[in-house]
Design a protein around this motif. Structure first.
Motif, PDB file in Angstrom:
ATOM      1  N   VAL A  77       0.849  -1.189   0.000  1.00 30.92           N
ATOM      2  CA  VAL A  77       0.000   0.000   0.000  1.00 30.92           C
ATOM      3  C   VAL A  77       0.884   1.238   0.000  1.00 30.92           C
ATOM      4  CG1 VAL A  77      -1.803   1.229   1.283  1.00 30.92           C
ATOM      5  CG2 VAL A  77      -1.742  -1.264   1.309  1.00 30.92           C
ATOM      6  N   LYS A  88       0.726   7.098   1.728  1.00 32.99           N
ATOM      7  CA  LYS A  88      -0.373   8.012   2.053  1.00 32.99           C
ATOM      8  C   LYS A  88      -1.692   7.281   2.292  1.00 32.99           C
ATOM      9  CE  LYS A  88      -1.833   9.163  -2.631  1.00 32.99           C
ATOM     10  NZ  LYS A  88      -3.257   8.950  -2.592  1.00 32.99           N
ATOM     11  N   ASP A  89      -1.831   6.049   1.815  1.00 28.67           N
ATOM     12  CA  ASP A  89      -3.079   5.290   1.971  1.00 28.67           C
ATOM     13  C   ASP A  89      -3.055   4.322   3.148  1.00 28.67           C
ATOM     14  OD1 ASP A  89      -4.278   6.493  -0.219  1.00 28.67           O
ATOM     15  OD2 ASP A  89      -3.497   4.997  -1.612  1.00 28.67           O
ATOM     16  N   ARG A  90      -1.922   4.176   3.813  1.00 29.39           N
ATOM     17  CA  ARG A  90      -1.808   3.149   4.853  1.00 29.39           C
ATOM     18  C   ARG A  90      -2.795   3.328   6.002  1.00 29.39           C
ATOM     19  NH1 ARG A  90       4.293   1.003   5.401  1.00 29.39           N
ATOM     20  NH2 ARG A  90       4.575   0.622   3.189  1.00 29.39           N
ATOM     21  N   VAL A 128      -6.360   2.295   5.183  1.00 25.96           N
ATOM     22  CA  VAL A 128      -6.501   0.899   4.754  1.00 25.96           C
ATOM     23  C   VAL A 128      -6.561  -0.054   5.958  1.00 25.96           C
ATOM     24  CG1 VAL A 128      -5.307  -0.992   3.572  1.00 25.96           C
ATOM     25  CG2 VAL A 128      -5.532   1.207   2.461  1.00 25.96           C
ATOM     26  N   TRP A 133     -10.640  -0.110  -1.534  1.00 26.35           N
ATOM     27  CA  TRP A 133      -9.197  -0.115  -1.284  1.00 26.35           C
ATOM     28  C   TRP A 133      -8.454  -1.130  -2.134  1.00 26.35           C
ATOM     29  CZ3 TRP A 133      -7.205   3.994   0.156  1.00 26.35           C
ATOM     30  CH2 TRP A 133      -7.843   4.841   1.038  1.00 26.35           C
ATOM     31  N   VAL A 144      -7.658   0.659  -5.280  1.00 27.89           N
ATOM     32  CA  VAL A 144      -6.609   1.663  -5.067  1.00 27.89           C
ATOM     33  C   VAL A 144      -5.242   0.987  -5.000  1.00 27.89           C
ATOM     34  CG1 VAL A 144      -5.705   3.345  -3.406  1.00 27.89           C
ATOM     35  CG2 VAL A 144      -8.139   3.313  -3.946  1.00 27.89           C
ATOM     36  N   SER A 186      -2.029   1.395  -7.504  1.00 27.36           N
ATOM     37  CA  SER A 186      -0.749   1.796  -6.936  1.00 27.36           C
ATOM     38  C   SER A 186       0.351   0.820  -7.344  1.00 27.36           C
ATOM     39  CB  SER A 186      -0.857   1.870  -5.415  1.00 27.36           C
ATOM     40  OG  SER A 186       0.365   2.204  -4.841  1.00 27.36           O
TER      41      SER A 186
END
Length: 70
Positions: free
Chosen positions: A16, A19-21, A24, A52, A55, A59
């Motif tokens: 991941v 910035k998305d951690r 999530v 997610w 996303v 990524s």
């Protein structure tokens, strides 16, 4: 094999983007907190069909995640 939820989620977050951690993590918890394998698999399928997962796939394709698929 890791059994501690912290370590399991931490390993999953390698795929991941940074910035998305934080957002999530709550989506991953039902997978690792499932009472039995069937419930965990159902939670995994729900995650895979959700926002997610898409996303994370984008990524990984863009090379934005810190982990590798190998």
């Amino acid at each position: 094999m890791q059994t501690c939820i912290v370590h399991l989620i931490r390993h999953s977050l390698e795929f991941v983007s940074w910035k998305d951690r934080k957002p999530v993590v709550p989506a991953l918890r039902p997978i690792y907190r499932a009472e039995h394998a069937e419930a965990g698999l159902a939670a995994l399928h729900a995650f895979d069909a959700g926002y997610w997962a898409n996303v994370i796939r984008r990524s990984l394709r863009a090379g934005g995640a810190t982990g590798s698929m190998s």
